[in-house]
Design a protein around this motif. Structure first.
Motif, PDB file in Angstrom:
ATOM      1  N   THR A 224       0.824  -1.201   0.000  1.00 31.62           N
ATOM      2  CA  THR A 224       0.000   0.000   0.000  1.00 31.62           C
ATOM      3  C   THR A 224       0.864   1.259   0.000  1.00 31.62           C
ATOM      4  O   THR A 224       1.991   1.259   0.498  1.00 31.62           O
ATOM      5  CB  THR A 224      -0.927   0.048   1.225  1.00 31.62           C
ATOM      6  N   ASP A 238     -14.297   5.186   8.387  1.00 24.63           N
ATOM      7  CA  ASP A 238     -13.481   3.984   8.282  1.00 24.63           C
ATOM      8  C   ASP A 238     -14.141   2.981   7.351  1.00 24.63           C
ATOM      9  O   ASP A 238     -15.367   2.823   7.344  1.00 24.63           O
ATOM     10  CB  ASP A 238     -13.294   3.344   9.659  1.00 24.63           C
ATOM     11  N   VAL A 240     -13.378   0.326   3.525  1.00 27.79           N
ATOM     12  CA  VAL A 240     -12.628   0.041   2.310  1.00 27.79           C
ATOM     13  C   VAL A 240     -13.396   0.611   1.126  1.00 27.79           C
ATOM     14  O   VAL A 240     -14.627   0.460   1.034  1.00 27.79           O
ATOM     15  CB  VAL A 240     -12.418  -1.478   2.133  1.00 27.79           C
ATOM     16  N   SER A 258      -7.993   1.752   1.900  1.00 30.65           N
ATOM     17  CA  SER A 258      -8.379   1.395   3.255  1.00 30.65           C
ATOM     18  C   SER A 258      -8.264   2.627   4.149  1.00 30.65           C
ATOM     19  O   SER A 258      -7.235   3.312   4.145  1.00 30.65           O
ATOM     20  CB  SER A 258      -7.472   0.278   3.787  1.00 30.65           C
ATOM     21  N   ASN A 262      -6.480  -0.322  11.272  1.00 29.96           N
ATOM     22  CA  ASN A 262      -6.009  -1.717  11.198  1.00 29.96           C
ATOM     23  C   ASN A 262      -6.384  -2.503  12.461  1.00 29.96           C
ATOM     24  O   ASN A 262      -5.521  -2.955  13.216  1.00 29.96           O
ATOM     25  CB  ASN A 262      -4.482  -1.776  10.998  1.00 29.96           C
ATOM     26  N   MET A 305     -14.953  -1.146   8.327  1.00 36.11           N
ATOM     27  CA  MET A 305     -13.717  -1.741   8.826  1.00 36.11           C
ATOM     28  C   MET A 305     -14.046  -2.821   9.850  1.00 36.11           C
ATOM     29  O   MET A 305     -14.871  -2.605  10.744  1.00 36.11           O
ATOM     30  CB  MET A 305     -12.830  -0.664   9.454  1.00 36.11           C
ATOM     31  N   MET A 318      -9.328  -9.338   1.634  1.00 34.22           N
ATOM     32  CA  MET A 318      -8.604  -8.365   0.810  1.00 34.22           C
ATOM     33  C   MET A 318      -8.646  -8.765  -0.662  1.00 34.22           C
ATOM     34  O   MET A 318      -8.785  -7.904  -1.550  1.00 34.22           O
ATOM     35  CB  MET A 318      -7.167  -8.226   1.309  1.00 34.22           C
ATOM     36  N   ASP A 321     -11.968  -7.756  -1.823  1.00 35.11           N
ATOM     37  CA  ASP A 321     -12.021  -6.296  -1.984  1.00 35.11           C
ATOM     38  C   ASP A 321     -11.393  -5.870  -3.312  1.00 35.11           C
ATOM     39  O   ASP A 321     -11.925  -4.997  -4.014  1.00 35.11           O
ATOM     40  CB  ASP A 321     -11.268  -5.606  -0.836  1.00 35.11           C
TER      41      ASP A 321
END
Length: 337
Positions: A224, A238, A240, A258, A262, A305, A318, A321
């Motif tokens: 990223t 928050d 994606v 994102s 985390n 998130m 992911m 996504d």
């Protein structure tokens, strides 16, 4: 577009001009209507069109602990103003001392004399000068004295001309109200990216330098580009998002974005991380975004998130996504064509 960062930079003898004044955070559809009238009036008066704005935003000076997050930074605001076709933008440094100018002092010393303003194009709720004492009536009266007229632009509703143009379920469709920077921020706070885009007339953007992070994305196979904490632009809720990353050369890369802390790794600091999908690393050896100033453009929210139990579940999500991002951006590109 001419960009002046202070009154001292204004070209001697500039004008005559038609002027709009405001913070114009977001340069949304309501602002754009003001600029349309500005351009039309300037053509009618055979004058230059000028937007006068302020930096920092007055709220940062008067209420630094309570100010709303800005939708865009100054450079993005100037770029958006240039896209409207205005001839010049004057950025006035804002301070407590500046705020003590009377409406007459501000209009004469900053508009009438240096810009040779012959007309002002203003929103109906305009207020300027010490204690916001310069309302529309006071400005109009000063215009009679100093030789400028006032064109008033009424509020623009946030709903589009047709509900078919509004994203399903978006804040821009649910109710009709005045198009405003506050409404745009509310959409972004709720993660309603499409609603914000409807009000802005374009996708929401952030701009910042790419800095080194914890490198977890690279370790998981999803490197990223992390925006520095000083990045400008309102950070949306928050989650994606599907979007684009525009590098310093102007190349647009499809991107999964994102926003969050985390939670799977017990993070506490909110970050904006952009994973360029289908990266050209193998074909382009020097594909490196570190230390570049990039623009991240938000197109659609995929999900909120979530903290996942274990790396395998996170990696599987992911991958999903990325696949959804690819499909969404392809669909948007086809619709744009």
């Amino acid at each position: 577009m001419i960009r002046w960062r202070s009154l001292d930079e204004v070209t001697p003898g500039f004008g005559p001009s038609v002027v709009s004044i405001g913070n114009f955070d977001g340069v949304h559809r309501g602002h754009q209507e003001v600029f349309t009238r500005l351009l039309d009036t300037a053509r009618e008066r055979h004058a230059q069109s000028v937007v006068v704005t302020f930096d920092p935003h007055p709220a940062l000076v008067h209420r630094p602990e309570y100010h709303p997050g800005l939708i865009m930074g100054l450079e993005d605001k100037l770029d958006a103003l240039e896209e409207t076709g205005v001839d010049a933008a004057l950025v006035l440094p804002y301070s407590l001392e500046f705020s003590e100018l009377t409406p007459e002092e501000f209009l004469v010393d900053y508009l009438v004399r240096p810009l040779r303003a012959v007309s002002l194009v203003l929103g109906s709720d305009v207020r300027l000068g010490r204690n916001n004492s310069g309302d529309l009536a006071a400005i109009t009266e000063l215009g009679h004295e100093y030789g400028f007229d006032v064109v008033v632009v009424e509020d623009v509703p946030g709903t589009p001309a047709s509900d078919d143009d509004a994203p399903s379920g978006s804040a821009a469709r649910r109710e009709e109200r005045r198009c405003s920077s506050t409404w745009v921020r509310s959409c972004l706070e709720a993660g309603d990216i499409e609603g914000a885009a409807q009000l802005l007339g374009r996708p929401h953007r952030m701009r910042g330098e790419v800095v080194h992070g914890a490198a977890r994305g690279r370790q998981l196979g999803f490197p990223t580009a992390n925006l520095a904490p000083e990045a400008t632009g309102f950070i949306p809720a928050d989650g994606v998002y599907a979007g684009w990353l525009v590098d310093q050369d102007g190349t647009r890369w499809p991107t999964a974005i994102s926003v969050g802390s985390n939670p799977t790794f017990d993070g506490v600091t909110r970050q904006v991380e952009a994973h360029v999908i289908d990266r050209p690393d193998e074909a382009v050896e020097d594909f490196d975004l570190y230390d570049q100033t990039v623009v991240v453009e938000f197109v659609e929210r995929l999900r909120g998130m979530v903290a996942y139990r274990g790396i395998d579940a996170l990696v599987a999500q992911m991958k999903d996504d990325v696949n959804r991002t690819r499909d969404i951006l392809r669909a948007h590109s086809r619709a744009a064509d």
